[in-house]
Design a protein around this motif. Structure first.
Motif, PDB file in Angstrom:
ATOM      1  N   GLN A  63       0.836  -1.192   0.000  1.00 33.99           N
ATOM      2  CA  GLN A  63       0.000   0.000   0.000  1.00 33.99           C
ATOM      3  C   GLN A  63       0.872   1.243   0.000  1.00 33.99           C
ATOM      4  O   GLN A  63       1.694   1.413   0.891  1.00 33.99           O
ATOM      5  CB  GLN A  63      -0.924   0.018   1.227  1.00 33.99           C
ATOM      6  N   THR A  65       0.864   5.273   0.301  1.00 32.24           N
ATOM      7  CA  THR A  65       0.027   6.334   0.843  1.00 32.24           C
ATOM      8  C   THR A  65       0.654   7.681   0.535  1.00 32.24           C
ATOM      9  O   THR A  65       1.854   7.878   0.772  1.00 32.24           O
ATOM     10  CB  THR A  65      -0.142   6.155   2.368  1.00 32.24           C
ATOM     11  N   PRO A  71      -4.716   6.561  -0.126  1.00 33.29           N
ATOM     12  CA  PRO A  71      -4.063   5.405  -0.750  1.00 33.29           C
ATOM     13  C   PRO A  71      -3.959   5.618  -2.259  1.00 33.29           C
ATOM     14  O   PRO A  71      -4.851   6.202  -2.871  1.00 33.29           O
ATOM     15  CB  PRO A  71      -4.992   4.244  -0.410  1.00 33.29           C
ATOM     16  N   LEU A  72      -2.867   5.139  -2.859  1.00 34.18           N
ATOM     17  CA  LEU A  72      -2.630   5.382  -4.276  1.00 34.18           C
ATOM     18  C   LEU A  72      -2.764   4.152  -5.155  1.00 34.18           C
ATOM     19  O   LEU A  72      -2.603   4.247  -6.360  1.00 34.18           O
ATOM     20  CB  LEU A  72      -1.234   5.993  -4.477  1.00 34.18           C
ATOM     21  N   ALA A  73      -3.015   2.987  -4.609  1.00 30.37           N
ATOM     22  CA  ALA A  73      -3.109   1.767  -5.415  1.00 30.37           C
ATOM     23  C   ALA A  73      -4.561   1.315  -5.500  1.00 30.37           C
ATOM     24  O   ALA A  73      -5.277   1.324  -4.509  1.00 30.37           O
ATOM     25  CB  ALA A  73      -2.258   0.668  -4.804  1.00 30.37           C
ATOM     26  N   SER A  74      -4.971   0.924  -6.708  1.00 35.09           N
ATOM     27  CA  SER A  74      -6.347   0.459  -6.869  1.00 35.09           C
ATOM     28  C   SER A  74      -6.424  -1.021  -7.214  1.00 35.09           C
ATOM     29  O   SER A  74      -7.491  -1.603  -7.191  1.00 35.09           O
ATOM     30  CB  SER A  74      -7.055   1.294  -7.944  1.00 35.09           C
ATOM     31  N   LYS A  75      -5.290  -1.630  -7.562  1.00 34.75           N
ATOM     32  CA  LYS A  75      -5.259  -3.056  -7.919  1.00 34.75           C
ATOM     33  C   LYS A  75      -4.375  -3.814  -6.927  1.00 34.75           C
ATOM     34  O   LYS A  75      -3.575  -3.225  -6.218  1.00 34.75           O
ATOM     35  CB  LYS A  75      -4.690  -3.234  -9.320  1.00 34.75           C
ATOM     36  N   GLN A  86       3.741  -2.899  -7.678  1.00 34.60           N
ATOM     37  CA  GLN A  86       2.413  -2.298  -7.604  1.00 34.60           C
ATOM     38  C   GLN A  86       2.368  -1.063  -8.490  1.00 34.60           C
ATOM     39  O   GLN A  86       3.221  -0.178  -8.361  1.00 34.60           O
ATOM     40  CB  GLN A  86       2.127  -1.892  -6.147  1.00 34.60           C
ATOM     41  N   ILE A  88       0.758   2.456  -9.269  1.00 30.02           N
ATOM     42  CA  ILE A  88       0.096   3.417  -8.387  1.00 30.02           C
ATOM     43  C   ILE A  88      -0.357   4.636  -9.177  1.00 30.02           C
ATOM     44  O   ILE A  88       0.187   4.961 -10.232  1.00 30.02           O
ATOM     45  CB  ILE A  88       1.002   3.852  -7.220  1.00 30.02           C
ATOM     46  N   ASP A  89      -1.382   5.289  -8.666  1.00 30.45           N
ATOM     47  CA  ASP A  89      -1.853   6.547  -9.223  1.00 30.45           C
ATOM     48  C   ASP A  89      -0.950   7.660  -8.710  1.00 30.45           C
ATOM     49  O   ASP A  89      -0.267   7.502  -7.699  1.00 30.45           O
ATOM     50  CB  ASP A  89      -3.297   6.815  -8.779  1.00 30.45           C
TER      51      ASP A  89
END
Length: 167
Positions: A63, A65, A71-75, A86, A88-89
């Motif tokens: 995760q 942050t 939080p910046l991850a959706s998957k 990961q 991240i957005d």
């Protein structure tokens, strides 16, 4: 001669236990991260990855942050042998980002940790710096109210015995 045999058996058992128990106590350890722990970056990464000294298994949690706590991850993260990555957005924020992870070591034990990195470009969190004009009381009103209540209670406890003696 009867004492030598039990001592030899105990020594042999001890050696067998030491050699077979070693791998069972070895947990995965983080050996590399991208971005590196404590790194200062000009722009936000779009992917983070962690590399361990041995294969890790799913489920893995990673995760990221943003400085504002979002939080910046959706998957779910991808696990490929020793690497967990990961996508991240981006948050477009300057400040400290946190990477928290939990992976399962080859011996079945969960391994957790946390890393940080700085992004030097982007908007500052909160939009403005706290002004010098803002009073201490405005910034700490709740703490002052609790402290004031504690003082009232303490004074009451000190005065109560004297009031009881006079009555």
């Amino acid at each position: 001669m009867s004492l030598r045999l039990p001592a030899a058996v105990i020594a042999a058992l001890f050696l067998v236990l030491i050699q077979t128990a070693g791998p069972a106590f070895a947990h995965a350890t983080l050996v590399r991260s991208d971005p590196k722990d404590g790194a200062a970056l000009d722009s936000e990464p779009t992917t983070v990855s962690l590399t361990f000294n041995e294969d890790v298994s799913t489920p893995a949690q990673l995760q990221v942050t943003a400085p504002d706590g979002a939080p910046l991850a959706s998957k779910a993260p991808t696990v490929d042998g020793t690497e967990v990555s990961q996508s991240i957005d981006t948050a477009n924020l300057a400040g400290t980002y946190t990477i928290a992870y939990r992976v399962i070591s080859a011996d079945g034990h969960p391994i957790t940790g946390e890393l940080t990195y700085e992004v030097t470009s982007g908007k500052q969190v909160g939009g403005k710096q706290e002004s010098d004009d803002e009073s201490f009381a405005e910034r700490h009103a709740t703490h002052l109210a609790i402290g004031g209540a504690a003082v009232v209670v303490a004074v009451g406890l000190l005065i109560w015995p004297r009031i009881r003696r006079r009555a």
